[in-house]
Write a protein that holds these residues in place. Structure first.
Motif, PDB file in Angstrom:
ATOM      1  N   SER A  42      -1.575   8.729   2.256  1.00 23.20           N
ATOM      2  CA  SER A  42      -0.646   8.142   1.354  1.00 23.20           C
ATOM      3  C   SER A  42       0.740   7.396   1.228  1.00 23.20           C
ATOM      4  CB  SER A  42       0.367  10.107   2.020  1.00 23.20           C
ATOM      5  OG  SER A  42       1.763   9.085   2.934  1.00 23.20           O
ATOM      6  N   ILE A  43       0.978   6.751   0.235  1.00 17.58           N
ATOM      7  CA  ILE A  43       1.831   5.870  -0.277  1.00 17.58           C
ATOM      8  C   ILE A  43       3.310   6.380  -0.768  1.00 17.58           C
ATOM      9  CG2 ILE A  43       0.238   5.246  -2.174  1.00 17.58           C
ATOM     10  CD1 ILE A  43       0.596   2.211  -1.678  1.00 17.58           C
ATOM     11  N   GLY A  44       3.898   5.874  -0.251  1.00 20.83           N
ATOM     12  CA  GLY A  44       5.092   6.167  -1.124  1.00 20.83           C
ATOM     13  C   GLY A  44       6.034   4.611  -1.199  1.00 20.83           C
ATOM     14  N   LYS A  45       7.775   4.829  -2.117  1.00 25.79           N
ATOM     15  CA  LYS A  45       8.263   4.312  -1.843  1.00 25.79           C
ATOM     16  C   LYS A  45       9.578   4.984  -1.737  1.00 25.79           C
ATOM     17  CE  LYS A  45      10.227   4.026  -6.508  1.00 25.79           C
ATOM     18  NZ  LYS A  45      10.285   3.322  -7.943  1.00 25.79           N
ATOM     19  N   SER A  46       9.949   3.948  -0.854  1.00 23.81           N
ATOM     20  CA  SER A  46      11.729   4.527  -0.250  1.00 23.81           C
ATOM     21  C   SER A  46      12.991   3.469  -0.962  1.00 23.81           C
ATOM     22  CB  SER A  46      12.745   5.837   0.526  1.00 23.81           C
ATOM     23  OG  SER A  46      11.768   4.529   1.894  1.00 23.81           O
ATOM     24  N   TYR A  47      13.676   3.916  -1.747  1.00 20.29           N
ATOM     25  CA  TYR A  47      14.941   3.284  -1.987  1.00 20.29           C
ATOM     26  C   TYR A  47      16.557   4.039  -1.204  1.00 20.29           C
ATOM     27  CZ  TYR A  47      14.348   5.336  -5.874  1.00 20.29           C
ATOM     28  OH  TYR A  47      14.611   5.834  -6.556  1.00 20.29           O
ATOM     29  N   THR A  48      17.547   3.107  -1.423  1.00 18.50           N
ATOM     30  CA  THR A  48      19.081   3.383  -1.377  1.00 18.50           C
ATOM     31  C   THR A  48      19.570   3.170  -2.636  1.00 18.50           C
ATOM     32  OG1 THR A  48      19.836   1.591   0.451  1.00 18.50           O
ATOM     33  CG2 THR A  48      19.277   3.115   1.316  1.00 18.50           C
ATOM     34  N   SER A 105       0.663   5.570   5.084  1.00 16.97           N
ATOM     35  CA  SER A 105       0.250   6.227   6.309  1.00 16.97           C
ATOM     36  C   SER A 105      -1.418   6.036   6.018  1.00 16.97           C
ATOM     37  CB  SER A 105       1.385   7.823   6.188  1.00 16.97           C
ATOM     38  OG  SER A 105       0.051   8.490   6.405  1.00 16.97           O
ATOM     39  N   ASP A 124       5.553  -0.287  -7.580  1.00 20.66           N
ATOM     40  CA  ASP A 124       5.374   1.188  -8.612  1.00 20.66           C
ATOM     41  C   ASP A 124       3.969   1.129  -9.247  1.00 20.66           C
ATOM     42  OD1 ASP A 124       7.739   3.002  -8.782  1.00 20.66           O
ATOM     43  OD2 ASP A 124       8.564   1.391 -10.423  1.00 20.66           O
ATOM     44  N   LEU A 132       1.648   1.758  -6.546  1.00 16.30           N
ATOM     45  CA  LEU A 132       1.580   2.832  -6.036  1.00 16.30           C
ATOM     46  C   LEU A 132       0.679   3.860  -6.933  1.00 16.30           C
ATOM     47  CD1 LEU A 132       4.851   4.299  -5.882  1.00 16.30           C
ATOM     48  CD2 LEU A 132       3.505   3.970  -3.857  1.00 16.30           C
ATOM     49  N   LYS A 133       0.161   3.030  -8.585  1.00  9.02           N
ATOM     50  CA  LYS A 133      -0.177   3.526  -9.375  1.00  9.02           C
ATOM     51  C   LYS A 133      -2.301   3.440  -8.910  1.00  9.02           C
ATOM     52  CE  LYS A 133       2.522   3.337 -13.583  1.00  9.02           C
ATOM     53  NZ  LYS A 133       2.930   2.742 -13.671  1.00  9.02           N
ATOM     54  N   VAL A 164      -3.720   3.055  -6.099  1.00  8.56           N
ATOM     55  CA  VAL A 164      -4.115   3.872  -4.742  1.00  8.56           C
ATOM     56  C   VAL A 164      -4.788   4.975  -5.241  1.00  8.56           C
ATOM     57  CG1 VAL A 164      -3.575   5.522  -2.636  1.00  8.56           C
ATOM     58  CG2 VAL A 164      -2.490   2.266  -3.132  1.00  8.56           C
TER      59      VAL A 164
END
Lengths: 161, 492
Positions: free
Chosen positions: B444-450, B464, B485, B488-489, B491
């Motif tokens: 799985s692939i993701g992004k996270s931001y504050t 992961s 972004d 993400l597209k 994968v």
């Protein structure tokens, strides 16, 4: 892109669950700190103010987490299931967007705790070979339907490869 | 999907014991471990009994006298021996339909079936004892994550072990195991090995060894060698300084020597080569190891560099493959030390599918502050507390440059790249890691931001991957939001 939302009941369910853990935490915290540590070491300046500060901080965090966060969390939770991937968007302070390609899904699990049960909710756990992702607070029917749909998709994607 | 099969790979078949026994009886060619295994089992059992034995001897010998104690001991030992022999007798294995079956246990019978095509690694090793008896230990691993130990570990004659390995890996006439290699292979010469020993945290390792030795020997150590660290009486600054320099020098020399010795013993005669679709890695002086595994089961390559290695642009190459390198104190080594050219050559030659030709994207300049500010705040608080409470606390200001350098190195080391089948990531500050993984191993692939990252249009990328450790996730921080972004597209 269209995103689905989780159930609105989630807010109530989370609030109740977190209130319980809040009560349990402070039922242990209060006697330990104010009956045990304070009488013995309270005369030390740093201990006294440090512990009082800690209590205020903890109370603030717990209250936020119990009564305000569920509302925002509910608002921020979005998911979408597309033909080749699942997208999850969630998080308040740290926003997360996760993409799980459907071909990587190993198995799916529907989970219902006692609180979720009384609200007719269920959460869906998506397991890949290396991690687990949760979609919380769906209705049981929704969860079943999604897991059926995913099962069909997984079988299809296996046929292709 | 490849991974799915791998997870389902081995089956523990538990059936009615009657059935099992009947089925086994059908096979004439049931085989057992070499008889020396009895000795191993005996020693292992003895280890768990040792406290009882010691207690018995200690408390009883005044009451019963030596002869009675020896008699009791003899009985205990023969019991242990007897059970070891029974254990050995009940551990049998046989081959049927491209699979190996392993049965063990007297009361609680277990049969384990491992399909040849599910086997991920076959590992032959010879310690000193095994060498003396002409034996070899063969370990067979699938990609299963469920167990800490190997799926199957047998002690056999060397020839038999080689035969089984060839049978499992489907090689007819290959006698090269533990013999001289005739393939084109990459070896490690002694100067490279020396370089590895010196650069791979030699000092930290050595100090660790010294520390352990010191805590064991404690005061005796200094008494025996009549070393007095400090003479009482004259504590002038000059005296302390010279003493300190002497002690530090001694520690340095000892730790480097120990580290060199350790590296030589571990990676002596290091060879890595490919034959057909199997990757082979062998090394070791006292404990000779030989790993062979299917090349297509390798999920990724990590290149690791500590601070010194970063300065000299040299790397350690490791492999991400299930069943390799999960033993204690062992890393999944591909090549202990190489420079950039050699790295490219090795990957081109041995694992060309991991050759990344695309360009790497680095975080934008505005991301630099994100790598630094948290460390600065943390150190400011720390320095404040130190200065307030300790007389020399203001010296903690020296931590500021440290934080700045660390942050800057993280910024410099961060990079990502993506190609058709590959995903490349580079991250960490003092201990730089570069990872190349197949996209098919990305779970799985993701992004996270504050909030603050969003304001600067930055985000972290979380990937992961399917690996030895469950929940292994790699985070690359503060990359261009837009770029993640795109990734993400891509994968799927």
């Amino acid at each position: 892109m269209e995103y689905s939302r989780i159930q609105k009941n989630a807010v109530k369910a989370w609030m109740i669950g977190r209130t319980i853990s809040l009560v349990i935490f402070f039922a242990i915290y209060y006697p330990v700190v104010y009956k045990l540590i304070m009488p013995n070491f309270g005369s030390i300046f740093e201990v006294k103010y440090g512990l009082n500060g800690l209590t205020i901080l903890l109370a603030f965090c717990f209250l936020m987490n119990t009564f305000i966060m569920p509302v925002i969390q509910y608002k921020e939770w979005k998911y979408s299931i597309q033909e080749d991937r699942i997208e999850l968007i969630h998080g308040v302070l740290v926003r997360n967007k996760v993409i799980i390609p459907i071909s990587r899904i190993q198995y799916i699990e529907i989970e219902q705790g006692p609180i979720y049960q009384s609200f007719h909710l269920a959460s869906l756990n998506i397991n890949t070979a290396s991690d687990v992702h949760e979609i919380p607070a769906l209705t049981l029917e929704e969860a079943n339907e999604i897991s059926q749909r995913l099962k069909a998709m997984i079988e299809m994607s296996e046929d292709i490869e | 999907m490849n991974n799915k099969e791998e997870l389902k790979n081995h089956q523990n078949i538990s059936r009615n014991s009657q059935d099992i026994i009947e089925e086994v009886d059908e096979f004439d060619e049931v085989e057992r471990n070499h008889a020396c295994k009895i000795l191993y089992l005996f020693l292992r059992k003895l280890m768990s009994w040792i406290f009882l034995i010691i207690i018995v001897i200690k408390n009883m010998h005044s009451d019963f006298g030596f002869s009675a104690i020896f008699f009791a001991l003899f009985i205990i030992l023969s019991f242990v021996m007897f059970f070891s022999m029974i254990d050995w007798y009940n551990q049998i294995f046989y081959f049927k339909d491209e699979a190996i079956y392993y049965k063990s246990g007297l009361m609680n019978i277990k049969i384990r079936e491992i399909q040849f095509k599910k086997v991920n690694t076959v590992d032959l090793s010879q310690g000193i004892l095994e060498k003396a008896f002409g034996l070899a230990k063969i370990k067979i691993d699938t990609a299963s994550l469920s167990k800490d130990e190997s799926e199957l570990s047998l002690l056999l004659n060397k020839e038999k072990a080689i035969e089984i390995r060839n049978l499992i890996l489907n090689r007819k006439d290959d006698e090269t195991v533990l013999e001289e290699v005739s393939y084109d292979c990459y070896t490690l010469n002694s100067s490279q090995l020396m370089l590895y020993a010196l650069t791979s945290n030699a000092i930290a390792k050595g100090i660790g060894i010294i520390f352990v030795a010191y805590t064991f020997l404690d005061d005796y150590f200094l008494d025996i060698f009549d070393i007095k660290l400090f003479d009482k009486g004259h504590f002038t600054i000059q005296y302390l300084l010279t003493k300190a320099i002497w002690i530090i020098g001694a520690i340095l020399v000892i730790s480097i020597t120990l580290s060199v010795l350790q590296s030589f013993i571990r990676y002596y005669n290091f060879k890595v080569y490919v034959d057909k679709d199997k990757l082979n890695i062998r090394y070791g002086l006292l404990n000779e190891k030989h790993y062979s595994f299917a090349r297509n089961k390798i999920k990724g390559i990590h290149s690791k560099q500590n601070l010194i290695m970063q300065l000299f642009h040299i790397k350690t190459l490791e492999i991400e493959s299930i069943g390799y390198g999960d033993e204690k104190g062992e890393s999944a080594i591909l090549f202990p030390i190489c420079n950039v050219d050699l790295e490219r050559k090795i990957i081109n030659d041995i694992l060309p599918e991991f050759n990344f030709g695309g360009c790497m994207q680095v975080p934008p300049k505005r991301a630099l502050i994100r790598f630094i500010w948290k460390k600065l705040v943390f150190i400011a608080i720390l320095a404040g507390i130190f200065t307030y409470y300790f007389s020399f606390g203001f010296l903690s200001v020296l931590l500021f440059p440290f934080a700045l350098i660390l942050g800057y190195m993280q910024f410099k080391n961060t990079a990502v790249g993506m190609e058709k089948d590959l995903l490349v990531m580079s991250y960490n500050g003092f201990y730089k890691v570069g990872t190349v993984v197949k996209k098919s191993a990305v779970q799985s692939i993701g992004k996270s931001y504050t909030y603050f990252q969003k304001k600067r249009k930055l985000a972290n990328c979380n990937v992961s991957i399917f690996s030895n450790q469950k929940y292994k996730s790699i985070q690359v921080e503060n990359l261009e939001d837009q770029m993640i972004d795109d990734y993400l597209k891509k994968v799927r």
